[in-house]
Write an enzyme that holds these catalytic residues in place. Structure first.
Site, short mmCIF file in Angstrom:
data_model
loop_
_atom_site.label_atom_id
_atom_site.label_comp_id
_atom_site.label_asym_id
_atom_site.label_seq_id
_atom_site.Cartn_x
_atom_site.Cartn_y
_atom_site.Cartn_z
N GLY A 113 -10.36 -2.82 2.79
CA GLY A 113 -9.33 -2.88 3.65
C GLY A 113 -9.45 -1.51 4.51
CG ASP A 114 -5.82 -0.31 6.25
OD1 ASP A 114 -5.71 -1.33 5.27
OD2 ASP A 114 -4.80 0.36 6.66
CB THR A 146 1.54 0.43 4.72
OG1 THR A 146 1.71 -0.94 3.91
CG2 THR A 146 2.62 0.53 5.45
N GLY A 147 -0.05 -2.50 5.61
CA GLY A 147 -0.05 -3.55 5.94
C GLY A 147 -1.29 -4.61 5.92
CB THR A 171 -0.89 -0.14 1.45
OG1 THR A 171 -1.83 -0.92 1.20
CG2 THR A 171 -1.66 1.44 1.51
N1 GLY Z 1 -3.71 -2.00 4.00
C1 GLY Z 1 -4.15 -2.45 2.51
C2 GLY Z 1 -5.11 -3.52 2.72
O1 GLY Z 1 -5.00 -4.47 3.63
O2 GLY Z 1 -5.98 -3.47 2.07
#
Ligand code: GLY
Length: 321
Positions: free
Chosen positions: A208-209, A229-230, A178
């Site tokens: 996602g986040d 990110t992650g 990301t």
């Molecule tokens: N951080 C990116 C995702 O999990 O979509």
């Protein structure tokens, strides 16, 4: 109040394989330089983070924009968000198939609609109305990864992909990458933006986040800005970007805040492999970058530097709270 401007960008947490490290480092350097140019000529933190993220969406080395990861059914569903710390306005988009720069669409949602988060056809309609460019985001690299990921999935015979387990077994093809940026401008305003193709092999419709305000992205002039990110599910469950901002609001520096937040991840969600990386800037211009993943590809630049500094690791935090 006049401040010394600064920008921090990330190109993703995870495991950066040696063959991709060069393009990744070069990409975050260019993103930091582009964003800092905006700040140096008196531009806003909001413009700086948008431009920096757009550079990484165009690059092809990252899992965002061109070169996004593929879903389990071999399509791309991109998502992004942006937040202005001065006004607390925010915009976010998801389930995008072919928008060239998701971060620019997130900004349009913020500035041209009454809403914060729009996905799919509705978001793509706004892109059309405002003439945003389109592009096929599927790169050869991600197609190759997709085939290897599917092989790993089939070998383990999951009825549904348990992505964190797969990522642990195959870090070479399950990196997240990301992208994101946080900035402080001369006027003391902060902003944050994040963009992603999401988790490789994700189930279609999974969000996602990155587009969730407070989880992957948060900015507030009262304290600072953060981009995550992650593994998105980790950041969602801990409302991680807002948590980092809350730590800064209570007096922690950006560095202390991201480190404490990674310790929180290690304490509360210890079993999710390779899970998180965080960047932040506080309103005094201090920066922070921390991760519990093997790598975090990131860069920063301020007005005492003639060029950005980039690295594949920052503060790697293994301890708990
Ligand atoms: N951080 C990116 C995702 O999990 O979509």
């Amino acid at each position: 109040m006049k401040q010394k401007p600064v920008i921090v960008v990330h190109g993703g947490a995870g495991t950066w394989q040696p063959e991709r490290s060069g393009p990744g480092l070069e990409g975050v350097r260019r993103a930091a330089e582009t964003g800092f140019e905006v700040l140096a000529r008196g531009g806003s933190a909001l413009d700086a983070v948008e431009e920096a993220v757009a550079v990484m969406e165009d690059d092809g080395a990252f899992n965002a924009g061109y070169g996004s990861s593929l879903t389990i059914d071999k399509r791309v569903e991109m998502e992004a968000s942006i937040m202005d710390g001065k006004t607390l306005r925010a915009g976010a988009v998801g389930l995008l198939r072919d928008i060239r720069n998701p971060v620019r669409l997130a900004r349009l949602v913020m500035e041209k609609t009454d809403h914060v988060f729009i996905v799919g056809e509705g978001a793509e309609k706004i892109a059309e109305v405002f003439g945003l460019g389109k592009r096929n985001p599927v790169s050869e690299l991600r197609l190759t990864y997709w085939k290897r990921q599917m092989k790993a999935l089939n070998e383990r015979k999951f009825p549904l992909p348990k992505l964190a387990e797969l990522a642990k077994a195959h870090p070479d093809v399950f990196s997240l990458e990301t992208v994101g940026a946080v900035a402080l401008d001369k006027e003391g305003n902060v902003a944050a933006a994040t963009s992603t193709g999401g988790f490789p092999l994700k189930i279609p419709g999974r969000i996602g986040d990155s587009p969730l305000i407070g989880c992957g992205t948060y900015a507030d002039n009262a304290c600072g800005a953060c981009s995550a990110t992650g593994v998105g599910e980790v950041a969602i469950r801990l409302v991680l970007a807002k948590t980092v901002c809350n730590y800064m609001n209570r007096g922690k520096t950006a560095e202390e805040a991201v480190e404490t937040a990674i310790r929180l991840v290690n304490t509360r969600l210890p079993d999710i492999y390779n899970s998180m990386g965080l960047i932040a800037v506080d309103t005094k211009g201090n920066i922070g970058a921390a991760h519990n993943s093997p790598n975090l590809c990131w860069a920063y630049m301020n007005n005492e530097m003639s060029e950005p500094k980039a690295a594949l690791t920052a503060r790697k935090i293994e301890g708990k709270l």
